[in-house]
Design an enzyme around this catalytic site. Structure first.
Site, PDB file in Angstrom:
ATOM      1  N   LYS A 111       0.832  -1.213   0.000  1.00 47.55           N
ATOM      2  CA  LYS A 111       0.000   0.000   0.000  1.00 47.55           C
ATOM      3  C   LYS A 111       0.858   1.250   0.000  1.00 47.55           C
ATOM      4  O   LYS A 111       0.503   2.243  -0.639  1.00 47.55           O
ATOM      5  CB  LYS A 111      -0.959  -0.006   1.198  1.00 47.55           C
ATOM      6  CG  LYS A 111      -2.079  -1.014   1.038  1.00 47.55           C
ATOM      7  CD  LYS A 111      -3.102  -0.883   2.141  1.00 47.55           C
ATOM      8  CE  LYS A 111      -4.163  -1.962   2.022  1.00 47.55           C
ATOM      9  NZ  LYS A 111      -5.074  -1.989   3.171  1.00 47.55           N
ATOM     10  N   LYS A 125      -4.619 -11.369  -7.111  1.00 48.88           N
ATOM     11  CA  LYS A 125      -5.729 -11.665  -6.200  1.00 48.88           C
ATOM     12  C   LYS A 125      -6.930 -10.784  -6.533  1.00 48.88           C
ATOM     13  O   LYS A 125      -6.760  -9.630  -6.909  1.00 48.88           O
ATOM     14  CB  LYS A 125      -5.203 -11.322  -4.793  1.00 48.88           C
ATOM     15  CG  LYS A 125      -6.076 -11.655  -3.651  1.00 48.88           C
ATOM     16  CD  LYS A 125      -5.474 -11.073  -2.377  1.00 48.88           C
ATOM     17  CE  LYS A 125      -5.769  -9.597  -2.265  1.00 48.88           C
ATOM     18  NZ  LYS A 125      -5.374  -8.952  -1.016  1.00 48.88           N
ATOM     19  N   LYS A 179     -11.230  -5.180  -5.169  1.00 42.80           N
ATOM     20  CA  LYS A 179     -11.982  -4.064  -5.745  1.00 42.80           C
ATOM     21  C   LYS A 179     -11.008  -3.058  -6.351  1.00 42.80           C
ATOM     22  O   LYS A 179     -11.228  -2.545  -7.446  1.00 42.80           O
ATOM     23  CB  LYS A 179     -12.826  -3.439  -4.626  1.00 42.80           C
ATOM     24  CG  LYS A 179     -13.601  -2.212  -5.023  1.00 42.80           C
ATOM     25  CD  LYS A 179     -14.971  -2.562  -5.559  1.00 42.80           C
ATOM     26  CE  LYS A 179     -15.668  -1.412  -6.255  1.00 42.80           C
ATOM     27  NZ  LYS A 179     -15.780  -0.178  -5.512  1.00 42.80           N
TER      28      LYS A 179
HETATM   29  P1  TYM Z   1     -10.544  -6.994   3.425  1.00 39.64           P
HETATM   30  O1  TYM Z   1     -11.619  -5.981   3.585  1.00 39.64           O
HETATM   31  O2  TYM Z   1      -9.490  -6.731   2.394  1.00 39.64           O
HETATM   32  O3  TYM Z   1     -11.168  -8.391   3.122  1.00 39.64           O
HETATM   33  C1  TYM Z   1     -12.198  -8.956   3.919  1.00 39.64           C
HETATM   34  C2  TYM Z   1     -11.998 -10.475   3.963  1.00 39.64           C
HETATM   35  O4  TYM Z   1     -12.014 -11.006   2.640  1.00 39.64           O
HETATM   36  C3  TYM Z   1     -10.833 -11.771   2.410  1.00 39.64           C
HETATM   37  N1  TYM Z   1     -10.433 -11.617   1.002  1.00 39.64           N
HETATM   38  C4  TYM Z   1     -10.143 -12.628   0.190  1.00 39.64           C
HETATM   39  N2  TYM Z   1     -10.119 -13.957   0.399  1.00 39.64           N
HETATM   40  C5  TYM Z   1      -9.790 -14.744  -0.657  1.00 39.64           C
HETATM   41  N3  TYM Z   1      -9.488 -14.264  -1.897  1.00 39.64           N
HETATM   42  C6  TYM Z   1      -9.496 -12.933  -2.146  1.00 39.64           C
HETATM   43  N4  TYM Z   1      -9.215 -12.471  -3.360  1.00 39.64           N
HETATM   44  C7  TYM Z   1      -9.829 -12.051  -1.070  1.00 39.64           C
HETATM   45  N5  TYM Z   1      -9.926 -10.704  -0.954  1.00 39.64           N
HETATM   46  C8  TYM Z   1     -10.299 -10.459   0.322  1.00 39.64           C
HETATM   47  C9  TYM Z   1      -9.792 -11.188   3.351  1.00 39.64           C
HETATM   48  O5  TYM Z   1      -8.761 -12.111   3.627  1.00 39.64           O
HETATM   49  C10 TYM Z   1     -10.627 -10.837   4.553  1.00 39.64           C
HETATM   50  O6  TYM Z   1     -10.778 -11.964   5.398  1.00 39.64           O
HETATM   51  N6  TYM Z   1      -7.378  -5.993   7.204  1.00 39.64           N
HETATM   52  C11 TYM Z   1      -8.642  -6.640   6.857  1.00 39.64           C
HETATM   53  C12 TYM Z   1      -9.831  -6.132   7.650  1.00 39.64           C
HETATM   54  C13 TYM Z   1      -9.720  -6.249   9.149  1.00 39.64           C
HETATM   55  C14 TYM Z   1      -9.806  -7.453   9.891  1.00 39.64           C
HETATM   56  C15 TYM Z   1      -9.726  -7.051  11.253  1.00 39.64           C
HETATM   57  C16 TYM Z   1      -9.916  -8.801   9.539  1.00 39.64           C
HETATM   58  C17 TYM Z   1      -9.607  -5.222  10.031  1.00 39.64           C
HETATM   59  N7  TYM Z   1      -9.606  -5.702  11.283  1.00 39.64           N
HETATM   60  C18 TYM Z   1      -9.752  -8.013  12.279  1.00 39.64           C
HETATM   61  C19 TYM Z   1      -9.946  -9.741  10.579  1.00 39.64           C
HETATM   62  C20 TYM Z   1      -9.850  -9.333  11.913  1.00 39.64           C
HETATM   63  C21 TYM Z   1      -8.944  -6.376   5.385  1.00 39.64           C
HETATM   64  O7  TYM Z   1      -8.499  -5.396   4.832  1.00 39.64           O
HETATM   65  O8  TYM Z   1      -9.834  -7.268   4.830  1.00 39.64           O
END
Ligand code: TYM
Length: 328
Positions: free
Chosen positions: A114, A194, A197
Site C-alpha cells: 500500500k 488476487k 476491488k
Molecule cells: P478486506 O476488507 O481486504 O477483506 C475482507 C476479507 O475477505 C478476504 N479476502 C479474500 N479472500 C480470498 N481471496 C481474495 N481475493 C480475497 N480478498 C479479500 C480477506 O482475507 C478478509 O478476510 N485488514 C482486513 C480487515 C480487518 C480485519 C480485522 C480482519 C480489520 N480488522 C480483524 C480480521 C480481523 C482487510 O483489509 O480485509
C-alpha cells in the site's frame, strides 16, 4: 453451560463485497455463526488509512452492512457493528502501540504494497494498521479469526502483540487461531493477481448477472488452449479455480473430461460456472433488495451490534488498563 468460543472478523467498506471476500471469508462467517459467539465489524477506521473520499464513506459503510447481511450475517445470531462506533478499539490500539516495536510494522507485506501505491500519502495510520487490527481482535479476546490467506500475516502479528503484552503485563489475551476459508486466495478475472476491488478484477456478490457475464465472457482461461479443438489443462485455467468454489463434484468431473478431451469449449464451460455461481448469488441479491426496503432493520442491527460490542470491549480495555497501571 459451556461457554461458546469467540470469533471476530472484519471487512473494509470498499463499495461492494466480491466473490473473493465471500469465498475467502464471509461464507465461513455465516457457517460459524451456528457454533461460535461471533463479532463482525465493518472497519471504517482502517479504510481511512489510505486516500479516500469522505463524501462517499458513509454510503460505503452502509453498502457493506447491506451486502454482509444479505450474504447471511444474521443480527439475531451474531454481533455486527461499525468499527468507529466502538471507540474502545482505538483506545486499545494506543495501548498496544506502546508495546509494539516500530521495526516490525515496516516489514508487513500489506504496508509495503500500500505504501508503494500511496507514495504521496504514507500516513502513520497506514503503518499502524496492523496494530488497530490486533486491537479489533484482542478486545474481544477472540479465540479464532476467519479470514482469507492475505490476512495470515496480520494474524501472526496479532499473536505476537498478544504474546508481548502477556509477557510484560501477565497472561491476559488469548492468542487467536487463523481460520482460512474455502477460497483461501480467489484470483481476479485477469488471472494475474488476487481478486480485489482496487484492481478492478472482481465479480461483485450483488452485481447484476448481465454485468457479471460481460466480465466473464472475455476472461482468461488456459492460454495454451488456442482453439476449441485443442485439449485444455484445467489446472492452468483461472475459470476452473472458480468452478471448484461452486460446481458440484459430478459436474466438475465432466468439466475436467470435457476440457482435457477438447469436448467442451471455454465459453460453454464459463456458462456452466456462471449458472452455478448464480445459484449462490441469486438469493443474496434478492435478500439485498429486501433489506434496501427495510433500512430501519439494518440501522437497528448496527445500533444494537455496537451496544453489545461496546459492553465486551469496555471490560477488556479496563482490564488491560489496570494491568498497565492506568486504572486503580
Ligand atoms: P478486506 O476488507 O481486504 O477483506 C475482507 C476479507 O475477505 C478476504 N479476502 C479474500 N479472500 C480470498 N481471496 C481474495 N481475493 C480475497 N480478498 C479479500 C480477506 O482475507 C478478509 O478476510 N485488514 C482486513 C480487515 C480487518 C480485519 C480485522 C480482519 C480489520 N480488522 C480483524 C480480521 C480481523 C482487510 O483489509 O480485509
Amino acid at each position: 453451560m459451556s461457554k461458546r468460543k469467540r470469533i471476530l472478523s472484519g471487512i473494509q467498506p470498499s463499495g461492494t463485497i466480491h466473490i473473493g471476500n465471500y469465498f475467502g471469508a464471509v461464507e465461513n462467517w455465516v457457517h460459524l455463526m451456528k457454533d461460535y459467539d461471533c463479532f463482525f465489524t465493518i472497519v471504517d477506521l482502517h479504510a481511512i488509512t489510505v486516500t479516500y473520499d469522505q463524501a462517499l464513506l458513509p454510503k460505503r459503510v452502509w453498502d457493506a452492512a447491506l451486502d454482509n447481511m444479505a450474504a447471511g450475517l444474521d443480527p439475531d445470531k451474531c454481533t455486527i457493528f461499525v468499527q468507529s462506533h466502538v471507540p474502545e478499539h482505538t483506545e486499545l490500539c494506543w495501548l498496544l502501540n506502546c508495546v509494539t516495536p516500530l521495526g516490525e510494522l515496516g516489514r508487513m507485506t500489506q504496508f509495503k504494497e500500500k505504501s508503494e501505491r500511496e507514495r504521496e500519502n504514507v500516513t502513520a495510520g497506514l503503518l499502524n494498521y496492523p496494530i488497530l487490527q490486533a486491537a479489533d481482535i484482542l478486545i474481544y479476546k477472540a479465540d479464532a479469526v476467519p479470514v482469507g490467506e492475505d490476512q495470515a500475516q496480520h494474524l501472526e502479528f496479532t499473536r505476537e502483540v498478544a504474546r508481548r503484552f502477556n509477557g510484560r503485563f501477565g497472561g491476559y489475551f488469548p492468542e487467536p487461531a487463523t481460520l482460512i476459508g474455502r477460497g483461501a486466495r480467489v484470483m481476479g478475472l485477469d488471472g494475474d493477481s488476487k481478486m480485489s476491488k482496487s484492481m478492478g478484477n472482481h465479480i461483485g456478490v450483488v452485481e447484476a448477472p448481465d454485468s457479471i457475464w460481460e466480465k466473464l465472457r472475455p476472461a482468461k482461461t488456459d492460454e495454451a488452449r488456442k482453439r476449441r479443438t485443442d485439449p485444455g489443462d484445467p489446472d492452468r485455467c483461472n475459470i476452473f479455480s472458480y468452478h471448484k468454489l461452486v460446481t458440484p463434484d459430478g459436474e466438475i468431473k465432466e468439466i475436467v473430461a470435457g476440457c482435457t478431451g477438447a469436448k467442451i469449449g471455454c465459453l460453454d464451460c464459463k456458462k456452466v460456472f456462471f449458472n452455478n455461481l448464480m445459484k449462490v448469488l441469486d438469493p443474496i441479491r434478492e435478500r439485498r433488495q429486501a433489506l434496501e426496503k427495510d433500512p430501519e432493520r439494518v440501522r437497528e442491527a448496527l445500533r444494537e451490534g455496537a451496544r453489545k460490542a461496546r459492553a465486551v470491549a469496555r471490560e477488556t480495555l479496563d482490564g488491560a488498563k489496570k494491568l498497565m497501571g492506568l486504572l486503580g
